[in-house]
Scaffold this motif. Structure first.
Motif, mmCIF file in Angstrom:
data_model
loop_
_atom_site.group_PDB
_atom_site.id
_atom_site.type_symbol
_atom_site.label_atom_id
_atom_site.label_comp_id
_atom_site.label_asym_id
_atom_site.label_seq_id
_atom_site.Cartn_x
_atom_site.Cartn_y
_atom_site.Cartn_z
ATOM 1 N N TYR A 161 14.935 -15.467 10.067
ATOM 2 C CA TYR A 161 14.259 -14.419 9.302
ATOM 3 C C TYR A 161 15.264 -13.604 8.481
ATOM 4 C CZ TYR A 161 10.347 -15.538 12.382
ATOM 5 O OH TYR A 161 9.356 -16.199 13.065
ATOM 6 N N LEU A 162 16.449 -13.389 9.036
ATOM 7 C CA LEU A 162 17.488 -12.692 8.285
ATOM 8 C C LEU A 162 17.947 -13.532 7.097
ATOM 9 C CD1 LEU A 162 19.441 -10.265 8.095
ATOM 10 C CD2 LEU A 162 21.017 -11.564 9.562
ATOM 11 N N LEU A 163 18.057 -14.841 7.294
ATOM 12 C CA LEU A 163 18.483 -15.726 6.207
ATOM 13 C C LEU A 163 17.436 -15.812 5.100
ATOM 14 C CD1 LEU A 163 20.064 -18.650 8.287
ATOM 15 C CD2 LEU A 163 21.245 -16.775 7.113
ATOM 16 N N LEU A 164 16.145 -15.659 5.462
ATOM 17 C CA LEU A 164 15.096 -15.717 4.452
ATOM 18 C C LEU A 164 15.150 -14.528 3.490
ATOM 19 C CD1 LEU A 164 11.996 -16.938 6.514
ATOM 20 C CD2 LEU A 164 13.199 -18.193 4.732
ATOM 21 N N THR A 165 15.466 -13.363 4.012
ATOM 22 C CA THR A 165 15.491 -12.162 3.171
ATOM 23 C C THR A 165 16.858 -11.879 2.566
ATOM 24 O OG1 THR A 165 15.893 -10.822 5.150
ATOM 25 C CG2 THR A 165 13.605 -11.095 4.437
ATOM 26 N N SER A 224 28.288 -15.802 4.142
ATOM 27 C CA SER A 224 27.315 -16.781 4.650
ATOM 28 C C SER A 224 27.360 -16.903 6.166
ATOM 29 C CB SER A 224 27.566 -18.147 4.012
ATOM 30 O OG SER A 224 28.885 -18.595 4.292
ATOM 31 N N GLY A 225 28.520 -16.631 6.766
ATOM 32 C CA GLY A 225 28.639 -16.733 8.221
ATOM 33 C C GLY A 225 28.363 -15.437 8.950
ATOM 34 N N VAL A 226 27.986 -14.404 8.218
ATOM 35 C CA VAL A 226 27.735 -13.090 8.821
ATOM 36 C C VAL A 226 26.241 -12.948 9.068
ATOM 37 C CG1 VAL A 226 27.869 -10.615 8.496
ATOM 38 C CG2 VAL A 226 29.746 -12.067 7.730
ATOM 39 N N GLY A 227 25.899 -12.746 10.321
ATOM 40 C CA GLY A 227 24.496 -12.574 10.693
ATOM 41 C C GLY A 227 24.411 -11.776 11.983
ATOM 42 N N LEU A 228 23.299 -11.926 12.677
ATOM 43 C CA LEU A 228 23.121 -11.210 13.933
ATOM 44 C C LEU A 228 24.110 -11.682 14.999
ATOM 45 C CD1 LEU A 228 19.204 -11.097 14.113
ATOM 46 C CD2 LEU A 228 20.771 -9.321 13.310
#
Length: 336
Positions: A114-118, A208-212
């Motif tokens: 969901y984070l990648l979608l937005t 690109s590698g930064v997320g939850l």
């Protein structure tokens, strides 16, 4: 001849006295009373000059957006207000991605898609600066400039003569809770952007590698630092956004401006019903605004620290890359 003139003068004085009437005392209209200090400082008390309308038009009128270019304070007030709209949209998306969705899924890997979608919405080239960087800088700069202009007007209003008097009156003598949370929030936003955007861009060429998972890995590495940081960051952010939008809607709860007090007047002494109703509305607005901010901050911390913060460190090559990025954060890399 003289006696005739004296007789006429006495008749005129008698008629003048008899024509005078005794008037009952009437209360003074509040609208005609002396304006309060806030009204004088803002310049809203004096009547606005009538502007000449142009004789010819092009068939349409451009929207003014509430701005008056001939007054710097009105122009800066418009910039400060409308610059909050794009960050608010990002704020709502980020709140859903980092709090609500993790609370629903109860899992970091399940929340990552969901984070990648937005992410393309607010991290596209050029769009990120249009949505976040430029509006935030415009909001901060216009707020500081507006405070300086109003401080200078206050110094002129009181007739400050010496430099010490001008500095005392013009350099931010009173800062509201709304402004305090904003100034406190500014460096926290800078640290957040430095760790999640600037450092990944410098180390790996992008985020690109930064997320939850990246955030969870950092919290597991330095739990004390990150728990304190996100507690302050989230609380100040939510209170500033909620208080700011309440101010735009006319609910001045966190700002310095307050309703003029009736203390010292007959109405305030007798407990006028209108003043009591105004006080009740003020208390109701205070509880409503602060209640919304408290609930929002609690929800965000529950998802960010309660779910993401407890996911633990990553593994494999991905965790090695995250360790490299955290260690190369300028100034505070040794603490992470």
């Amino acid at each position: 001849m003289q006696s005739a003139l004296d007789s006429k003068s006495q008749d005129f004085d008698a008629k003048s006295i008899l024509s005078m009437q005794e008037l009952e005392p009437s209360p003074v209209d509040d609208s005609l009373s002396t304006p309060d200090l806030e009204t004088l400082e803002s310049g809203e008390y004096f009547p606005k000059p009538v502007e000449d309308k142009p004789a010819r038009t092009c068939g349409f009128t451009a929207p003014s957006l509430g701005l008056r270019a001939h007054r710097w304070d009105a122009l800066l007030s418009g910039i400060q207000r409308y610059s909050t709209y794009p960050p608010t949209a990002f704020f709502i998306l980020h709140f859903a991605n980092t709090s609500l969705i993790p609370l629903i899924t109860r899992s970091v890997p399940a929340s990552e898609p969901y984070l990648l979608l937005t992410r393309p919405v607010y991290q596209a080239p050029g769009l990120e600066h249009l949505v976040l960087t430029v509006p935030i800088l415009a909001h901060i700069i216009s707020g500081i400039a507006l405070r300086n202009i109003r401080g200078s007007r206050r110094a002129r209003l009181y007739g400050a003569e010496t430099r010490a008097q001008r500095d005392l009156l013009s350099f931010w003598p009173k800062v509201s809770l709304q402004a305090k949370t904003g100034y406190f929030l500014a460096p926290l936003i800078g640290v957040h952007a430095l760790i999640n955007r600037v450092t990944p861009l410098r180390v790996e060429g992008g985020s690109s590698g930064v997320g939850l998972g990246y955030v969870a890995h950092g919290i597991a590495r330095s739990p004390v630092f990150w728990n304190i940081f996100y507690l302050l960051f989230v609380t100040a952010s939510v209170w500033h956004f909620v208080g700011g939008w309440a101010t735009w809607m006319g609910w001045r709860v966190t700002t310095a401006r307050k309703e003029r007090s009736a203390k010292g007047s007959l109405e305030g002494y007798l407990g006028h019903a209108e003043n009591q109703d105004r006080a009740k509305r003020q208390r109701k607005m205070w509880w409503m605004v602060n209640g919304i901010a408290a609930v929002g901050a609690a929800l965000w911390l529950a998802g960010a620290l309660g779910i993401v913060g407890r996911a633990g460190e990553g593994s494999g090559w991905e965790a090695q890359g995250w360790n490299e990025m955290y260690s190369q954060v300028p100034v505070i890399g040794d603490w992470l």
